[in-house]
Design a protein around this motif. Sequence first.
Motif, PDB file in Angstrom:
ATOM      1  N   ARG A   4       0.930  -1.191  -0.066  1.00  0.00           N
ATOM      2  CA  ARG A   4      -0.219   0.272   0.254  1.00  0.00           C
ATOM      3  C   ARG A   4       1.157   1.293  -0.045  1.00  0.00           C
ATOM      4  O   ARG A   4       1.896   1.273   0.800  1.00  0.00           O
ATOM      5  CB  ARG A   4      -1.038   0.301   1.126  1.00  0.00           C
ATOM      6  CG  ARG A   4      -1.914  -1.561   0.704  1.00  0.00           C
ATOM      7  CD  ARG A   4      -2.817  -0.803   2.846  1.00  0.00           C
ATOM      8  NE  ARG A   4      -2.319  -0.842   3.814  1.00  0.00           N
ATOM      9  CZ  ARG A   4      -1.555  -1.301   4.714  1.00  0.00           C
ATOM     10  NH1 ARG A   4      -2.178  -3.224   4.478  1.00  0.00           N
ATOM     11  NH2 ARG A   4      -1.657  -1.239   5.618  1.00  0.00           N
ATOM     12  N   PRO A   5       0.436   2.815  -0.797  1.00  0.00           N
ATOM     13  CA  PRO A   5       1.292   3.508  -0.655  1.00  0.00           C
ATOM     14  C   PRO A   5       1.723   3.902   0.145  1.00  0.00           C
ATOM     15  O   PRO A   5       2.892   4.740   0.868  1.00  0.00           O
ATOM     16  CB  PRO A   5       0.552   4.247  -1.520  1.00  0.00           C
ATOM     17  CG  PRO A   5      -0.260   3.470  -2.198  1.00  0.00           C
ATOM     18  CD  PRO A   5      -1.125   2.346  -1.609  1.00  0.00           C
ATOM     19  N   GLY A   6       0.607   3.559   2.053  1.00  0.00           N
ATOM     20  CA  GLY A   6       0.947   4.136   2.898  1.00  0.00           C
ATOM     21  C   GLY A   6       1.914   3.681   3.665  1.00  0.00           C
ATOM     22  O   GLY A   6       2.459   4.078   4.286  1.00  0.00           O
ATOM     23  N   ALA A   7       2.006   2.905   3.294  1.00  0.00           N
ATOM     24  CA  ALA A   7       3.214   1.115   3.593  1.00  0.00           C
ATOM     25  C   ALA A   7       5.222   1.910   3.790  1.00  0.00           C
ATOM     26  O   ALA A   7       5.735   1.746   3.970  1.00  0.00           O
ATOM     27  CB  ALA A   7       3.229   0.513   3.423  1.00  0.00           C
ATOM     28  N   ARG A   8       5.183   2.720   2.714  1.00  0.00           N
ATOM     29  CA  ARG A   8       6.059   3.029   1.902  1.00  0.00           C
ATOM     30  C   ARG A   8       6.677   2.971   2.939  1.00  0.00           C
ATOM     31  O   ARG A   8       7.911   2.923   3.283  1.00  0.00           O
ATOM     32  CB  ARG A   8       6.479   3.228   0.996  1.00  0.00           C
ATOM     33  CG  ARG A   8       6.168   2.732  -0.439  1.00  0.00           C
ATOM     34  CD  ARG A   8       5.611   3.253  -2.135  1.00  0.00           C
ATOM     35  NE  ARG A   8       5.369   2.317  -3.190  1.00  0.00           N
ATOM     36  CZ  ARG A   8       3.815   2.638  -3.420  1.00  0.00           C
ATOM     37  NH1 ARG A   8       3.185   3.958  -3.468  1.00  0.00           N
ATOM     38  NH2 ARG A   8       3.650   2.327  -4.742  1.00  0.00           N
ATOM     39  N   GLY A   9       6.672   4.089   3.844  1.00  0.00           N
ATOM     40  CA  GLY A   9       7.542   5.465   4.498  1.00  0.00           C
ATOM     41  C   GLY A   9       7.765   4.349   5.503  1.00  0.00           C
ATOM     42  O   GLY A   9       9.096   3.827   5.893  1.00  0.00           O
ATOM     43  N   PRO A  10       6.953   3.625   5.785  1.00  0.00           N
ATOM     44  CA  PRO A  10       7.584   2.972   8.069  1.00  0.00           C
ATOM     45  C   PRO A  10       8.414   1.802   7.576  1.00  0.00           C
ATOM     46  O   PRO A  10       9.079   1.741   8.427  1.00  0.00           O
ATOM     47  CB  PRO A  10       5.698   2.538   8.276  1.00  0.00           C
ATOM     48  CG  PRO A  10       4.893   3.807   7.903  1.00  0.00           C
ATOM     49  CD  PRO A  10       5.437   3.510   6.616  1.00  0.00           C
ATOM     50  N   ALA A  11       8.197   1.459   6.216  1.00  0.00           N
ATOM     51  CA  ALA A  11       9.101   0.066   5.619  1.00  0.00           C
ATOM     52  C   ALA A  11      10.254   0.215   5.158  1.00  0.00           C
ATOM     53  O   ALA A  11      11.206  -0.149   5.648  1.00  0.00           O
ATOM     54  CB  ALA A  11       8.108  -1.147   4.407  1.00  0.00           C
ATOM     55  N   SER A  12      10.325   1.812   4.976  1.00  0.00           N
ATOM     56  CA  SER A  12      11.980   2.110   4.255  1.00  0.00           C
ATOM     57  C   SER A  12      12.379   2.600   5.320  1.00  0.00           C
ATOM     58  O   SER A  12      13.424   2.432   5.632  1.00  0.00           O
ATOM     59  CB  SER A  12      11.337   3.382   3.624  1.00  0.00           C
ATOM     60  OG  SER A  12      11.297   3.081   2.190  1.00  0.00           O
ATOM     61  N   PHE A  13      11.808   3.330   6.461  1.00  0.00           N
ATOM     62  CA  PHE A  13      12.336   3.594   7.613  1.00  0.00           C
ATOM     63  C   PHE A  13      12.603   2.235   8.574  1.00  0.00           C
ATOM     64  O   PHE A  13      14.376   2.343   9.122  1.00  0.00           O
ATOM     65  CB  PHE A  13      11.710   4.334   8.433  1.00  0.00           C
ATOM     66  CG  PHE A  13      11.670   4.549   9.907  1.00  0.00           C
ATOM     67  CD1 PHE A  13      12.362   5.386  10.165  1.00  0.00           C
ATOM     68  CD2 PHE A  13      10.873   3.687  11.227  1.00  0.00           C
ATOM     69  CE1 PHE A  13      13.285   6.001  11.575  1.00  0.00           C
ATOM     70  CE2 PHE A  13      12.382   3.500  12.626  1.00  0.00           C
ATOM     71  CZ  PHE A  13      12.972   4.680  12.605  1.00  0.00           C
ATOM     72  N   SER A  14      12.324   1.350   8.833  1.00  0.00           N
ATOM     73  CA  SER A  14      11.996  -0.232   9.285  1.00  0.00           C
ATOM     74  C   SER A  14      13.539  -0.821   8.201  1.00  0.00           C
ATOM     75  O   SER A  14      14.347  -1.004   9.398  1.00  0.00           O
ATOM     76  CB  SER A  14      11.261  -1.192   9.153  1.00  0.00           C
ATOM     77  OG  SER A  14      11.409  -1.950   9.927  1.00  0.00           O
ATOM     78  N   GLY A  15      13.155  -0.541   7.291  1.00  0.00           N
ATOM     79  CA  GLY A  15      14.830  -1.453   6.754  1.00  0.00           C
ATOM     80  C   GLY A  15      15.689  -0.969   7.004  1.00  0.00           C
ATOM     81  O   GLY A  15      16.433  -0.898   7.259  1.00  0.00           O
ATOM     82  N   GLU A  16      15.571   0.836   7.101  1.00  0.00           N
ATOM     83  CA  GLU A  16      16.907   1.322   7.337  1.00  0.00           C
ATOM     84  C   GLU A  16      17.232   1.405   8.609  1.00  0.00           C
ATOM     85  O   GLU A  16      18.739   0.870   9.276  1.00  0.00           O
ATOM     86  CB  GLU A  16      16.838   3.073   6.796  1.00  0.00           C
ATOM     87  CG  GLU A  16      16.329   3.468   5.475  1.00  0.00           C
ATOM     88  CD  GLU A  16      17.871   2.798   4.075  1.00  0.00           C
ATOM     89  OE1 GLU A  16      18.753   2.956   4.769  1.00  0.00           O
ATOM     90  OE2 GLU A  16      17.862   2.296   2.797  1.00  0.00           O
ATOM     91  N   PHE A  17      16.124   1.732   9.202  1.00  0.00           N
ATOM     92  CA  PHE A  17      16.978   1.206  10.911  1.00  0.00           C
ATOM     93  C   PHE A  17      17.342  -0.230  11.573  1.00  0.00           C
ATOM     94  O   PHE A  17      18.681  -0.161  11.886  1.00  0.00           O
ATOM     95  CB  PHE A  17      15.427   1.879  11.680  1.00  0.00           C
ATOM     96  CG  PHE A  17      16.352   1.561  13.003  1.00  0.00           C
ATOM     97  CD1 PHE A  17      16.942   2.250  14.056  1.00  0.00           C
ATOM     98  CD2 PHE A  17      15.950   0.450  13.874  1.00  0.00           C
ATOM     99  CE1 PHE A  17      17.492   2.296  15.054  1.00  0.00           C
ATOM    100  CE2 PHE A  17      16.059   0.327  15.118  1.00  0.00           C
ATOM    101  CZ  PHE A  17      17.296   1.286  15.927  1.00  0.00           C
ATOM    102  N   LEU A  18      16.781  -0.898  10.578  1.00  0.00           N
ATOM    103  CA  LEU A  18      17.967  -2.407  10.609  1.00  0.00           C
ATOM    104  C   LEU A  18      19.132  -2.866  10.522  1.00  0.00           C
ATOM    105  O   LEU A  18      20.045  -3.087  10.649  1.00  0.00           O
ATOM    106  CB  LEU A  18      16.963  -3.403  10.836  1.00  0.00           C
ATOM    107  CG  LEU A  18      15.096  -3.824  10.925  1.00  0.00           C
ATOM    108  CD1 LEU A  18      14.515  -4.578  10.236  1.00  0.00           C
ATOM    109  CD2 LEU A  18      15.463  -4.208  12.342  1.00  0.00           C
ATOM    110  N   LYS A  19      19.318  -2.046   9.323  1.00  0.00           N
ATOM    111  CA  LYS A  19      20.357  -1.694   7.992  1.00  0.00           C
ATOM    112  C   LYS A  19      21.235  -1.519   8.906  1.00  0.00           C
ATOM    113  O   LYS A  19      22.704  -1.670   8.950  1.00  0.00           O
ATOM    114  CB  LYS A  19      20.297  -1.375   7.028  1.00  0.00           C
ATOM    115  CG  LYS A  19      21.226  -1.350   5.883  1.00  0.00           C
ATOM    116  CD  LYS A  19      21.318  -1.094   4.588  1.00  0.00           C
ATOM    117  CE  LYS A  19      21.062   0.477   4.009  1.00  0.00           C
ATOM    118  NZ  LYS A  19      20.719   0.956   2.515  1.00  0.00           N
ATOM    119  N   LEU A  20      20.757  -0.717   9.380  1.00  0.00           N
ATOM    120  CA  LEU A  20      22.090   0.577  10.316  1.00  0.00           C
ATOM    121  C   LEU A  20      22.513   0.055  11.451  1.00  0.00           C
ATOM    122  O   LEU A  20      23.618   0.075  11.621  1.00  0.00           O
ATOM    123  CB  LEU A  20      21.652   2.074  10.428  1.00  0.00           C
ATOM    124  CG  LEU A  20      22.395   2.925  11.535  1.00  0.00           C
ATOM    125  CD1 LEU A  20      23.746   3.434  10.861  1.00  0.00           C
ATOM    126  CD2 LEU A  20      21.493   4.208  12.141  1.00  0.00           C
TER     127      LEU A  20
END
Length: 250
Positions: A4-20
């Motif tokens: 869903r379009p609204g899920a992209r932001g939280p998913a990107s944030f979560s992915g970047e945080f886990l990567k860091l």
Amino acid sequence: MTARPGARGPASFSGEFLKLRSFPAVRRTLLLGLVAVTAIAAFGVFQTIRFVDIGRGDETGGLSVAEWPTVALNFGAVIPILLGAWVFGQDTAQGPRRVAFLATARRVPLALAKLAVVALVTLLAGIVCTAGALAPLLLSGASGEGATVELTRYGWLIGYWVLIGLMAAGIAAATRNMVLAVVPLLAWTVGLADLLVGRFPVLTASIDQVAKAAYRGGIAPSGPEAIAVAAQVLILTGVGVAVFARRDSA
């Protein structure tokens, strides 16, 4: 299945945080930074107490025990600068990983997610390191006017850490170079601006000078100073996001 379009932001944030979190350098930066600011604060606090006890209070450099935590955290600004640069700089290695990263679609939301990660991580780092810097003062049992802790000052300091981390992230995003993000910004905030502000009074509106007046002098920023600081952060992060979004894999 598409997200869903609204899920992209939280998913990107979560992915970047886990990567860091997966990078050992980030954990080492936090650990070494915490140890360093705590050690500097402890040395200053207990040395000041000792000098006062033996009647050599004039040799403390004019610093009270309550000022040593802010001194330690002032030099600890290297921590948010490194963390901010890391969030974008970790993806600039040569080779297939870099090409795959640069081919990612929807780069503006991705850049904003990275900035959100910077804000969160530097906020947490500021809180943890502030607690570490204050621990020696609180454990020393020092009392009196020179030992009073003004928590408002530390609120300004933690906010400064978040903003300087965002500025480092913006420079790293624009230059694709961690060294160019860390070295000039660190030199500026730790001492260069202090040397130049006497000759160029306009520099009193630079972010480090406004922040130091707030967390070391207890002087809240004026309206124009707050606007100037916001402009500095927005310009650097805005340029970083714009360059990041337009950059191709060439």
